[in-house]
Design an enzyme around this catalytic site. Sequence first.
Site, PDB file in Angstrom:
ATOM      1  N   GLN A 130       0.837  -1.189   0.000  1.00 45.25           N
ATOM      2  CA  GLN A 130       0.000   0.000   0.000  1.00 45.25           C
ATOM      3  C   GLN A 130       0.876   1.244   0.000  1.00 45.25           C
ATOM      4  O   GLN A 130       1.615   1.486   0.955  1.00 45.25           O
ATOM      5  CB  GLN A 130      -0.902  -0.025   1.241  1.00 45.25           C
ATOM      6  N   GLY A 131       0.828   2.031  -1.057  1.00 45.13           N
ATOM      7  CA  GLY A 131       1.671   3.217  -1.182  1.00 45.13           C
ATOM      8  C   GLY A 131       0.938   4.480  -0.779  1.00 45.13           C
ATOM      9  O   GLY A 131       0.549   5.286  -1.637  1.00 45.13           O
ATOM     10  N   TYR A 132       0.754   4.656   0.526  1.00 52.54           N
ATOM     11  CA  TYR A 132       0.058   5.836   1.041  1.00 52.54           C
ATOM     12  C   TYR A 132       1.032   6.811   1.707  1.00 52.54           C
ATOM     13  O   TYR A 132       1.269   7.897   1.218  1.00 52.54           O
ATOM     14  CB  TYR A 132      -1.014   5.408   2.058  1.00 52.54           C
ATOM     15  N   SER A 133       1.604   6.421   2.834  1.00 52.28           N
ATOM     16  CA  SER A 133       2.402   7.335   3.655  1.00 52.28           C
ATOM     17  C   SER A 133       3.656   7.813   2.932  1.00 52.28           C
ATOM     18  O   SER A 133       4.288   7.066   2.182  1.00 52.28           O
ATOM     19  CB  SER A 133       2.805   6.659   4.959  1.00 52.28           C
ATOM     20  N   SER A 165       4.429  -1.613   4.261  1.00 49.09           N
ATOM     21  CA  SER A 165       4.490  -2.983   4.765  1.00 49.09           C
ATOM     22  C   SER A 165       4.635  -3.979   3.623  1.00 49.09           C
ATOM     23  O   SER A 165       3.911  -3.907   2.625  1.00 49.09           O
ATOM     24  CB  SER A 165       3.224  -3.301   5.563  1.00 49.09           C
ATOM     25  N   GLU A 248      -9.236  -1.331   5.506  1.00 53.74           N
ATOM     26  CA  GLU A 248      -8.026  -1.552   6.289  1.00 53.74           C
ATOM     27  C   GLU A 248      -8.328  -1.530   7.780  1.00 53.74           C
ATOM     28  O   GLU A 248      -7.888  -2.401   8.534  1.00 53.74           O
ATOM     29  CB  GLU A 248      -6.983  -0.479   5.958  1.00 53.74           C
ATOM     30  N   GLU A 379      -4.412   9.462  17.148  1.00 53.42           N
ATOM     31  CA  GLU A 379      -4.921  10.830  17.157  1.00 53.42           C
ATOM     32  C   GLU A 379      -5.885  11.052  15.984  1.00 53.42           C
ATOM     33  O   GLU A 379      -6.945  11.686  16.137  1.00 53.42           O
ATOM     34  CB  GLU A 379      -3.759  11.828  17.075  1.00 53.42           C
TER      35      GLU A 379
END
Length: 398
Positions: A130-133, A165, A248, A379
């Site tokens: 998963q290429g998010y962050s 990951s 997710e 948060e």
Amino acid sequence: MDFSYTSQEEQFRLELREWLENNLPEGWLDGTFKIPENQQELGQFLRNWQRKLSEGRWAAIAWPEQQGGRNATLMEEIIYHQEMVRVKAPPLVNYVGLHMVGPTLMQIGSKEQQEKYISKIITGEEVWCQGYSEPNAGSDLAAVQTTAVKDGDKWIINGQKIWTSFAHFADRCFLVARTSKGEKKHHGITCFLLDMNQPGVEVRPIIQMDGEHDFNEVYLNDAVAYESEIIGAVDDGWRVTIALLMHERTGIGAQVFSLEQQFDELVELARNVTEDHVPVIEKPDVRKRLLDLYIKSRGSLLNYYRNLTKQLKVGHPGVEGSMDKLLVSENTKELFAEAISIQGHQGLLWKKDAVYGDSYWQRNYLYAFGQTIGGGTSEIQRNTIAERILGLPKDIGK
């Protein structure tokens, strides 16, 4: 909700239990099997395990039968998780594909994309990440800086992803990139189904403080994606991004079943550790903390049941997954912190031959901190719960 099981559901449990006994790696149940330490060998071992699960239609039981699943009911999903936790089954190398990408493709993807990718996801033939962050866009996904520029029928992608990951095992990446600048920063984002096996993609390992290698940095230098690899529409990626996040967080919430078992193990630890020849479980303050943890873990489980019931009614997960994700990650961290505290000075040891075996509690204590970050920080989950579930106003600052 009725928590008793019907005879049909108990038969389902027995079928799964028998399959596990016959198909888990030799030596797994008696604790003599050694998981490969070499990353390449580990990757192949996990792919083989998922392929075996898919052959028995146990890899994604909630999926439709035509997609390789079992159309599992809510209670069958609960039983499945309970049994997998009971035997501490090997992890799913294609967790991202099974619990995030596959369901999102079924919900939003084109027929061609579903036909091309879904069967390979469930067998483990194609592993996904998963290429998010990004370094400057972690919790704030809308601040993504990776760019995709159209060049004929191709898109040229440049940027960096982090905390990815299983990228070192992955064949494809569910990638978020900026394709235009809109009035609002969550506009102009597009989701790509990127091929990881190309010259423009470089994966570098991140070794965690527990010594494991789960996370990676991914560098994109003129990587190529095609029109057919866009899920949803160009510049409409925020909607797709949120849909995958809902899947997710629901998947992470299912870790409540592991939390139950870990609590039982914690109680056993408190019985075995002694102070002045008296088990620490006899100490009133320890018993009080254990009771508090039990209440929290049980509350997490019941909340998960409620949210999963709603998901089955509407057909897809909702924002309530943020509650599951927040509760299970924070409770897990607190549980392992208590385990370290119960052990006293022995809890600081990190040795294979230490009093407490293979440093199970220490490894999981360190890993638990990451669980409060991955999938959206605690948060962020609290903000989501406040605004989208409780209907509270946004914090606009002073």
